[in-house]
Design a protein around this motif. Structure first.
Motif, PDB file in Angstrom:
ATOM      1  N   GLN A 143       0.828  -1.200   0.000  1.00  0.00           N
ATOM      2  CA  GLN A 143       0.000   0.000   0.000  1.00  0.00           C
ATOM      3  C   GLN A 143       0.864   1.253   0.000  1.00  0.00           C
ATOM      4  OE1 GLN A 143      -1.802   0.719   4.092  1.00  0.00           O
ATOM      5  NE2 GLN A 143      -1.430  -1.478   4.217  1.00  0.00           N
ATOM      6  N   ALA A 144       0.357   2.275  -0.695  1.00  0.00           N
ATOM      7  CA  ALA A 144       1.005   3.585  -0.733  1.00  0.00           C
ATOM      8  C   ALA A 144      -0.040   4.598  -0.303  1.00  0.00           C
ATOM      9  CB  ALA A 144       1.532   3.897  -2.131  1.00  0.00           C
ATOM     10  N   LYS A 156       5.013  -1.916 -11.534  1.00  0.00           N
ATOM     11  CA  LYS A 156       5.139  -1.206 -10.264  1.00  0.00           C
ATOM     12  C   LYS A 156       4.454   0.157 -10.344  1.00  0.00           C
ATOM     13  CE  LYS A 156       9.538  -3.346  -8.960  1.00  0.00           C
ATOM     14  NZ  LYS A 156      10.964  -3.090  -8.625  1.00  0.00           N
ATOM     15  N   ALA A 157       4.055   0.648  -9.186  1.00  0.00           N
ATOM     16  CA  ALA A 157       3.533   2.007  -9.081  1.00  0.00           C
ATOM     17  C   ALA A 157       4.537   2.832  -8.288  1.00  0.00           C
ATOM     18  CB  ALA A 157       2.179   2.018  -8.384  1.00  0.00           C
ATOM     19  N   THR A 169       9.087   9.231  -1.736  1.00  0.00           N
ATOM     20  CA  THR A 169       8.745   8.507  -2.965  1.00  0.00           C
ATOM     21  C   THR A 169       9.069   7.030  -2.788  1.00  0.00           C
ATOM     22  OG1 THR A 169       9.185  10.459  -4.340  1.00  0.00           O
ATOM     23  CG2 THR A 169       9.128   8.330  -5.453  1.00  0.00           C
ATOM     24  N   ILE A 170       8.072   6.181  -3.046  1.00  0.00           N
ATOM     25  CA  ILE A 170       8.262   4.745  -2.913  1.00  0.00           C
ATOM     26  C   ILE A 170       7.825   4.037  -4.190  1.00  0.00           C
ATOM     27  CG2 ILE A 170       7.911   4.814  -0.408  1.00  0.00           C
ATOM     28  CD1 ILE A 170       5.100   3.653  -0.880  1.00  0.00           C
ATOM     29  N   ALA A 176      -1.756  -3.279  -5.914  1.00  0.00           N
ATOM     30  CA  ALA A 176      -1.480  -2.471  -4.733  1.00  0.00           C
ATOM     31  C   ALA A 176      -2.667  -1.579  -4.401  1.00  0.00           C
ATOM     32  CB  ALA A 176      -0.226  -1.622  -4.963  1.00  0.00           C
ATOM     33  N   ILE A 177      -2.633  -1.050  -3.165  1.00  0.00           N
ATOM     34  CA  ILE A 177      -3.624  -0.086  -2.696  1.00  0.00           C
ATOM     35  C   ILE A 177      -2.972   1.290  -2.684  1.00  0.00           C
ATOM     36  CG2 ILE A 177      -5.230   0.531  -0.846  1.00  0.00           C
ATOM     37  CD1 ILE A 177      -5.709  -2.301  -1.778  1.00  0.00           C
ATOM     38  N   VAL A 178      -3.646   2.295  -3.244  1.00  0.00           N
ATOM     39  CA  VAL A 178      -3.168   3.677  -3.181  1.00  0.00           C
ATOM     40  C   VAL A 178      -4.262   4.524  -2.558  1.00  0.00           C
ATOM     41  CG1 VAL A 178      -2.446   5.703  -4.507  1.00  0.00           C
ATOM     42  CG2 VAL A 178      -1.673   3.432  -5.196  1.00  0.00           C
ATOM     43  N   THR A 179      -3.929   5.279  -1.507  1.00  0.00           N
ATOM     44  CA  THR A 179      -4.905   6.200  -0.927  1.00  0.00           C
ATOM     45  C   THR A 179      -4.470   7.628  -1.234  1.00  0.00           C
ATOM     46  OG1 THR A 179      -3.902   6.451   1.292  1.00  0.00           O
ATOM     47  CG2 THR A 179      -5.331   4.542   0.928  1.00  0.00           C
TER      48      THR A 179
END
Length: 252
Positions: A143-144, A156-157, A169-170, A176-179
């Motif tokens: 998660q990001a 990849k994100a 920055t990751i 994946a989960i992005v909020t």
């Protein structure tokens, strides 16, 4: 790449919230409702990913009362391809808890198989900031959170996050989960032609029973009350006087 975007129906951010006289909750009578602003940013980001060619389909999902159809139609008018409504409550005052929402979203993810879930970091009605993290844990996905920039690089994100010390920055492997955070983008306004087109886009209606998820509440709201009124400030003549007053007040 399919992108799933959860959206929530909340009191419009321009409306001053009123607490019921008996303290049993917030008064929703004749109150304007709209899409949670952070979710609006998530919808916009998913649409931009599609416009860049990084995403092939954007699916919006909402969990709550039947009136959330309006919220989903807004997402469809902005550019989402289809929508799913999970009717989990009959009373507009019922707020589905984050864990129950996360379990339902996991069931939707298992069925839809998206490569990314983009969602608001929190809802402005309860400010829990928990559903995204819970969903990541249930799915076992990376998660990001608090994203202010999102780019897709192969499988990849690459996400820039807003943290206390500035920006981080990751790179997170998909799925994946992005909020989303406030500075990620500026959501577009739905044009009249797109609003008309949204009425014809698919909107499936489901129930928690369809996914075999128990949404029984684990929390009980004991009382709701207005925040205390802020006291008037006081002008002091010097730093020493300020320190003395803070000491007297027990602040230092």
């Amino acid at each position: 790449m399919k992108v799933l975007v959860p959206v929530k129906r909340v009191i419009d951010y321009n409306v001053k919230v009123r607490v019921k006289a008996d303290g049993s909750g917030v008064d929703l009578a004749n109150v304007k409702m709209s899409m949670n602003p952070f979710d609006e940013i998530a919808v916009e980001e998913a649409i931009r990913l599609k416009e860049k060619g990084a995403a092939s389909e954007v699916v919006a999902v909402s969990i709550g009362v039947k009136q959330a159809q309006e919220t989903l139609r807004t997402a469809l008018a902005m550019g989402a391809d289809r929508a799913i409504l999970i009717t989990a409550a009959d009373d507009v005052h019922t707020d589905i808890e984050p864990l129950a929402v996360a379990k339902l979203l996991k069931a939707v993810v298992d069925e839809e198989q998206p490569q990314m879930v983009v969602m608001g970091k929190q809802a402005i009605d309860n400010d829990m900031n928990a559903t995204g993290q819970m969903l990541g844990a249930l799915l076992g996905w990376g998660q990001a959170t608090f994203a202010s920039e999102v780019n897709i690089d192969g499988d990849k994100a690459v996400v820039t996050r807003e943290v206390d010390g500035g920006l981080q920055t990751i790179s997170v492997a998909l799925p994946a989960i992005v909020t989303t955070d406030l500075r990620l983008n500026e959501p577009r306004y739905a044009s009249l032609p797109n609003i008309m087109k949204a009425k014809k886009k698919p909107l499936d209606e489901k129930t928690p029973e369809d996914y075999g998820v128990d949404i029984s509440p684990r929390l009980e709201v004991v009382k709701t009350e207005e925040p205390a009124e802020r006291q008037a400030g006081e002008i002091v003549g010097s730093v020493d006087e300020l320190v003395a007053k803070l000491k007297d007040a027990g602040a230092v």
